[in-house]
Design a protein around this motif. Structure first.
Motif, PDB file in Angstrom:
ATOM      1  N   PHE A  49       9.895   2.910 -14.716  1.00  0.00           N
ATOM      2  CA  PHE A  49       9.415   2.567 -13.223  1.00  0.00           C
ATOM      3  C   PHE A  49       9.009   3.989 -12.696  1.00  0.00           C
ATOM      4  O   PHE A  49       9.480   4.990 -13.012  1.00  0.00           O
ATOM      5  N   SER A  50       8.156   3.857 -11.720  1.00  0.00           N
ATOM      6  CA  SER A  50       7.585   5.099 -10.884  1.00  0.00           C
ATOM      7  C   SER A  50       7.223   4.451  -9.536  1.00  0.00           C
ATOM      8  O   SER A  50       7.031   3.476  -9.400  1.00  0.00           O
ATOM      9  N   THR A  51       7.365   5.541  -8.807  1.00  0.00           N
ATOM     10  CA  THR A  51       7.043   5.180  -7.204  1.00  0.00           C
ATOM     11  C   THR A  51       5.727   5.514  -6.891  1.00  0.00           C
ATOM     12  O   THR A  51       5.212   6.673  -7.662  1.00  0.00           O
ATOM     13  N   SER A  52       4.837   4.987  -6.240  1.00  0.00           N
ATOM     14  CA  SER A  52       3.503   5.344  -5.766  1.00  0.00           C
ATOM     15  C   SER A  52       3.279   5.145  -4.300  1.00  0.00           C
ATOM     16  O   SER A  52       3.994   4.477  -3.730  1.00  0.00           O
ATOM     17  N   GLY A  53       2.128   5.309  -4.144  1.00  0.00           N
ATOM     18  CA  GLY A  53       1.719   4.894  -2.627  1.00  0.00           C
ATOM     19  C   GLY A  53       0.476   4.334  -2.617  1.00  0.00           C
ATOM     20  O   GLY A  53      -0.295   4.478  -3.372  1.00  0.00           O
ATOM     21  N   ALA A  54       0.154   3.540  -1.572  1.00  0.00           N
ATOM     22  CA  ALA A  54      -1.114   2.755  -1.235  1.00  0.00           C
ATOM     23  C   ALA A  54      -1.438   2.664   0.145  1.00  0.00           C
ATOM     24  O   ALA A  54      -0.438   2.683   0.935  1.00  0.00           O
ATOM     25  N   LEU A  55      -2.620   2.593   0.387  1.00  0.00           N
ATOM     26  CA  LEU A  55      -2.943   2.332   1.727  1.00  0.00           C
ATOM     27  C   LEU A  55      -2.917   0.889   2.190  1.00  0.00           C
ATOM     28  O   LEU A  55      -3.305  -0.162   1.344  1.00  0.00           O
ATOM     29  N   GLY A  56      -2.106   0.556   3.297  1.00  0.00           N
ATOM     30  CA  GLY A  56      -2.120  -0.982   3.510  1.00  0.00           C
ATOM     31  C   GLY A  56      -1.683  -1.251   5.149  1.00  0.00           C
ATOM     32  O   GLY A  56      -1.202  -0.336   5.594  1.00  0.00           O
ATOM     33  N   ARG A  57      -1.305  -2.621   5.175  1.00  0.00           N
ATOM     34  CA  ARG A  57      -1.094  -2.987   6.515  1.00  0.00           C
ATOM     35  C   ARG A  57       0.085  -3.845   6.638  1.00  0.00           C
ATOM     36  O   ARG A  57       0.263  -4.566   5.607  1.00  0.00           O
ATOM     37  N   ARG A  58       1.021  -3.755   7.538  1.00  0.00           N
ATOM     38  CA  ARG A  58       2.263  -4.559   7.532  1.00  0.00           C
ATOM     39  C   ARG A  58       2.540  -5.322   8.549  1.00  0.00           C
ATOM     40  O   ARG A  58       3.340  -6.231   8.793  1.00  0.00           O
ATOM     41  N   THR A  59       1.723  -5.350   9.714  1.00  0.00           N
ATOM     42  CA  THR A  59       1.652  -5.794  10.922  1.00  0.00           C
ATOM     43  C   THR A  59       0.358  -6.580  11.129  1.00  0.00           C
ATOM     44  O   THR A  59      -0.609  -6.175  10.679  1.00  0.00           O
ATOM     45  N   ARG A  60       0.475  -7.700  12.133  1.00  0.00           N
ATOM     46  CA  ARG A  60      -0.960  -8.391  12.020  1.00  0.00           C
ATOM     47  C   ARG A  60      -1.617  -7.731  12.862  1.00  0.00           C
ATOM     48  O   ARG A  60      -3.058  -7.991  12.695  1.00  0.00           O
ATOM     49  N   PHE A  61      -1.378  -6.921  13.721  1.00  0.00           N
ATOM     50  CA  PHE A  61      -2.385  -6.117  14.572  1.00  0.00           C
ATOM     51  C   PHE A  61      -2.780  -4.917  14.576  1.00  0.00           C
ATOM     52  O   PHE A  61      -3.245  -4.005  15.048  1.00  0.00           O
ATOM     53  N   GLN A  62      -2.157  -4.443  13.258  1.00  0.00           N
ATOM     54  CA  GLN A  62      -2.460  -2.841  12.763  1.00  0.00           C
ATOM     55  C   GLN A  62      -3.811  -2.659  12.529  1.00  0.00           C
ATOM     56  O   GLN A  62      -4.343  -3.408  11.716  1.00  0.00           O
ATOM     57  N   GLN A  63      -4.518  -1.926  13.204  1.00  0.00           N
ATOM     58  CA  GLN A  63      -5.908  -1.539  12.974  1.00  0.00           C
ATOM     59  C   GLN A  63      -6.344  -0.968  11.816  1.00  0.00           C
ATOM     60  O   GLN A  63      -7.470  -1.160  11.123  1.00  0.00           O
ATOM     61  N   SER A  64      -5.494   0.088  11.281  1.00  0.00           N
ATOM     62  CA  SER A  64      -6.024   0.928  10.140  1.00  0.00           C
ATOM     63  C   SER A  64      -4.756   0.950   9.166  1.00  0.00           C
ATOM     64  O   SER A  64      -3.556   0.742   9.642  1.00  0.00           O
ATOM     65  N   GLN A 121       1.887   3.213   2.235  1.00  0.00           N
ATOM     66  CA  GLN A 121       2.956   2.322   1.804  1.00  0.00           C
ATOM     67  C   GLN A 121       3.709   2.590   0.638  1.00  0.00           C
ATOM     68  O   GLN A 121       2.866   3.196  -0.328  1.00  0.00           O
ATOM     69  N   LEU A 122       4.798   2.817   0.438  1.00  0.00           N
ATOM     70  CA  LEU A 122       5.344   3.071  -1.099  1.00  0.00           C
ATOM     71  C   LEU A 122       5.426   1.766  -1.796  1.00  0.00           C
ATOM     72  O   LEU A 122       5.902   0.715  -1.276  1.00  0.00           O
ATOM     73  N   THR A 123       5.028   2.025  -2.900  1.00  0.00           N
ATOM     74  CA  THR A 123       5.160   1.018  -3.980  1.00  0.00           C
ATOM     75  C   THR A 123       5.645   1.452  -5.117  1.00  0.00           C
ATOM     76  O   THR A 123       6.102   2.319  -5.421  1.00  0.00           O
ATOM     77  N   LEU A 124       6.334   0.308  -5.814  1.00  0.00           N
ATOM     78  CA  LEU A 124       7.233   0.623  -7.139  1.00  0.00           C
ATOM     79  C   LEU A 124       6.377   0.027  -8.265  1.00  0.00           C
ATOM     80  O   LEU A 124       6.230  -1.380  -8.135  1.00  0.00           O
ATOM     81  N   LYS A 125       6.110   0.667  -9.363  1.00  0.00           N
ATOM     82  CA  LYS A 125       5.402   0.274 -10.667  1.00  0.00           C
ATOM     83  C   LYS A 125       6.486   0.117 -11.786  1.00  0.00           C
ATOM     84  O   LYS A 125       7.218   1.123 -12.021  1.00  0.00           O
ATOM     85  N   ILE A 126       6.503  -1.008 -12.327  1.00  0.00           N
ATOM     86  CA  ILE A 126       7.430  -1.206 -13.270  1.00  0.00           C
ATOM     87  C   ILE A 126       6.735  -1.457 -14.560  1.00  0.00           C
ATOM     88  O   ILE A 126       5.820  -2.408 -14.727  1.00  0.00           O
TER      89      ILE A 126
END
Length: 130
Positions: free
Chosen positions: A54-69, A73-78
């Protein structure tokens, strides 16, 4: 025990999983007592026993409904190697409930609030379940 299912020494899949579970339990206890180097060694033993990495990585993303940009985000790859122990087949809720001896399991409840998304939206259209 024998039986040739993944892991080391030709052990059966049950023994391999028990060995990995023991290593994971030891990892948790060592982390509780702040013995990070020893915990890391036990975690490596468990992952090599199971044949996963496994490894951790990052990605751009939104977690809230009104987030403009999008934000980081931390992601986990297995990844499952060629010698990985077989994963149990997917079963439905009814089979799991029957095995657990309960009439039904709680259903997933969507947040449906004004801020948090039920699934993280990543750049490029991918989604990750929260």
């Amino acid at each position: 025990v024998g039986g040739g299912g993944g892991g080391d020494g030709g052990d059966g899949p049950l023994l391999t999983r028990l060995r990995a579970l023991c290593s994971l339990e030891q990892t948790q206890q060592l982390l509780t007592h702040r013995k990070h180097a020893q915990a890391s060694a036990q975690l490596k033993l468990a992952t090599s026993t199971l044949g996963v990495s496994f490894s951790t990585s990052g990605a751009l993303g939104r977690r809230t409904r009104f987030q403009q940009s999008a934000t980081a985000q931390l992601t986990l790859k297995i990844e499952f190697g060629p010698g990985a122990t077989a994963r149990p087949k997917a079963v439905g809720v009814a089979e799991v409930a029957a095995a657990a001896g309960r009439a039904e399991l709680p259903r997933r409840v969507d947040a449906d609030d004004d801020t948090v998304l039920n699934e993280m939206e990543l750049e490029g259209g991918d989604q990750l379940s929260a």
